[in-house]
Design a protein around this motif. Sequence first.
Motif: not given
Lengths: 293, 233, 241
Positions: B3, B7, B175, B180, B182, B186, B194, B196-201
């Motif tokens: 994984x 990534x 921040x 932040x 866009x 940002x 952000x 990371x908080x979205x889970x998009x690494x």
Amino acid sequence: MKLVKSTIKTILILLPFYIQQPVFADDGVTNNSNKIIRLATTTSTDNSGLLAYLLPTFEQTSGYRVHIIAVGTGKALRMGRDGDADVLLVHAPAAEMKFVNAGFGEKRYPVMVNDFVLVGPLSNPANIKIDSEISYALQQIADHKSIFISRGDNSGTHKKELSLWKTKNNYHKSKAYREVGQGMGKVLQMAAELDAYTLTDRGTWLAFQAKTPLKILNEGDPKLFNPYHIIAVNPERYSNINYPGAKALISWITSNDAQTLIGQFTVNNNLLFKPSANETQLTSQLVKETGGQ
Amino acid sequence: MDDSTSITLEAIHLLFSGDTELWAIIGVSFQVSTTAILISVPPALIIAFILAYADFPGRRLLISIFNTLLAVPAVVIGLTFYLLLSRQGILGDWRLLFTQSAMVMGQAALSFPILVAMGHAAFQAIDKRAWETARTLGANRIRAFYTVMKEARFGLLAALFSAYGRIIAEVGASMMLGGNILNYTRNIPTAIALETSKGEFSQGIALGLVLIILAFTLNTFLQYFQGKGHLSN
Amino acid sequence: MKTDIYNTHINFSDIRKRFGQKQILDNSEIEITSGKCILLCGKNGSGKTTFLRIIAGLETPDSGFVNTGLGKYHWKKCRQQLRNSVVYLHQQPYMFEGDVISNLNFSLDNKLKQKQRLQRIRSALEWAGLESIAENSAKTLSGGELQRVAITRAWLRNPKILLLDEPVTNMDYESRLRTIDLLLNLKQQGVALVVSSHDPVHFEALTDNWLQLSEGRLSDYTSSENITPIHYKKYIYEHTY
């Protein structure tokens, strides 16, 4: 004096975000003791104070301890997928269904419903009516090129917001539409500073209402309803998941006792959630209407 | 793990496929941090120089103050400027909160004590005779200052790079002050937070790679430069 | 023009300087004349360096007056004028990063064209016999070379007064001779020299006037023409043993 007051005010506004930090510390720590349930949930749920009100009862009766990890829905689902949480309490129907269909989670159980509201500056430059359809209200914002702050963080609220826009012009690419990628409280703060509109869940709104010059400008459209589901992470994918704990929490939170408690929960004397465990049909219908995404 | 490999590969792909959003974020980072450094370098160097060369009452106290400021966390600087720039703040009328200007202010304030403290050390390492020799050979103050800076260039460059490295990788103040937004405020660190908080690494890793490459480039440059300085001795 | 330079007299008077409790200079007076060399003697810590640095404008005195022949002025009023005509050489002269040429280049006026620069630097190297080390890094020169490059660098400024702080200390015999040779040449060109030293014997050939600094005051140790080797020996005997 004014500065002191605003200092205190700002600290109060910012406080929740820093208080969250220690919670993050639990993130990723695998606890072998099966007395601990790791619940990944959205910031908005945690900010409302519902879990602090609800969970002690569960912890006392069951003997489990619940560690709340408050993150955006996107991250919460990711944590479920990665086995970093045992159970999820989230509100993004389309993403949840995808999550369950992919086999990351077991089954979605409806817990409760609340709603979103459109808030903005008192001056209301886009001239939005309180009872118009939400899509029409958003269209007015786009037409007036008023500033709109979008969560922009793949959270449930963000996904909800995106599903509501019907505008076809280039508003989303203009400077007036600002994706900020931050939590709800911060977004409300920014909207207040920038005289902007934004979409917020009612829970966070009630908690912030007293500290912000913003007003509710549109509410009540059924499309603004916001169903919460609880999902146990698939125990077959990760051996160290506290599956019994997750099941215990799910069966308790959907029980009549817990559902009654949820229905009685208030923020600033306002009822916030409508229990929905026994109204499967209603929620699934809502999901169809709002379309998730 | 498979994984994380995928990534990372995706991150590298994002970087080199010219993903516009990603490059916009990188652009904001460099624009804001470079502006901040350009603003804080001249006064910081002059103060560092005065602290190293001039003798006046309160000099030691000032040095202690700047060394203390080094330890102030970025979020505290962010909060301070937030309170100044917020609607209810003293500078609220400027309406600068959540703009690049606010970020520049915060980052300039962050870099300032680093530049002063490290600049002071760099100047101190250069003999006072350098200044006096320049002056007695007819250089005016500006030329003499420039001469001493040239003599102290390795130390000053190290100060510059540390300050730049700190502000371009700093998340708290950016921040709070930038918000932040866009394509506007940002930058790399807030975007990493952000994503990371979205889970998009993968985007987070791609941006992290940019910072690592930057740090590596600056350090290599400094090493090369210093090495060259030693060789000519 | 040359006679004009020869006629330059600058008188410094009432120079006072105190560091904390210690009165380093107390009503000191000195007259500097073109083409003459003053040897400034005194023990270590007697204030020779401070005195030279005040004349050079690198140190501010508590009081001081300057008379260039046009009247007596407060030192502050003459500061710029002195800066343009005085060059001070540290005991250990400072060399900037780079080679000898770039150090010499520092003294030259910014307005000079590249060609004129090179010409002047070349003649300076020739004057001091430094051609062979022209491209050496200035930071790595030996003590004698360092002093000669520093003197040459000062010479390129065309100073009226050159102040040298212990210029031949820790130098080997040959280097000392070459340095003193350069200083003699400068004197002949009409430059006024003030040389401080705790060891006056090396400057026999150079000195016109010999001043002694002690307890903050300058006194004429001998009047100019009568300096003989006996004086030096006497001085050394008095001050060393």
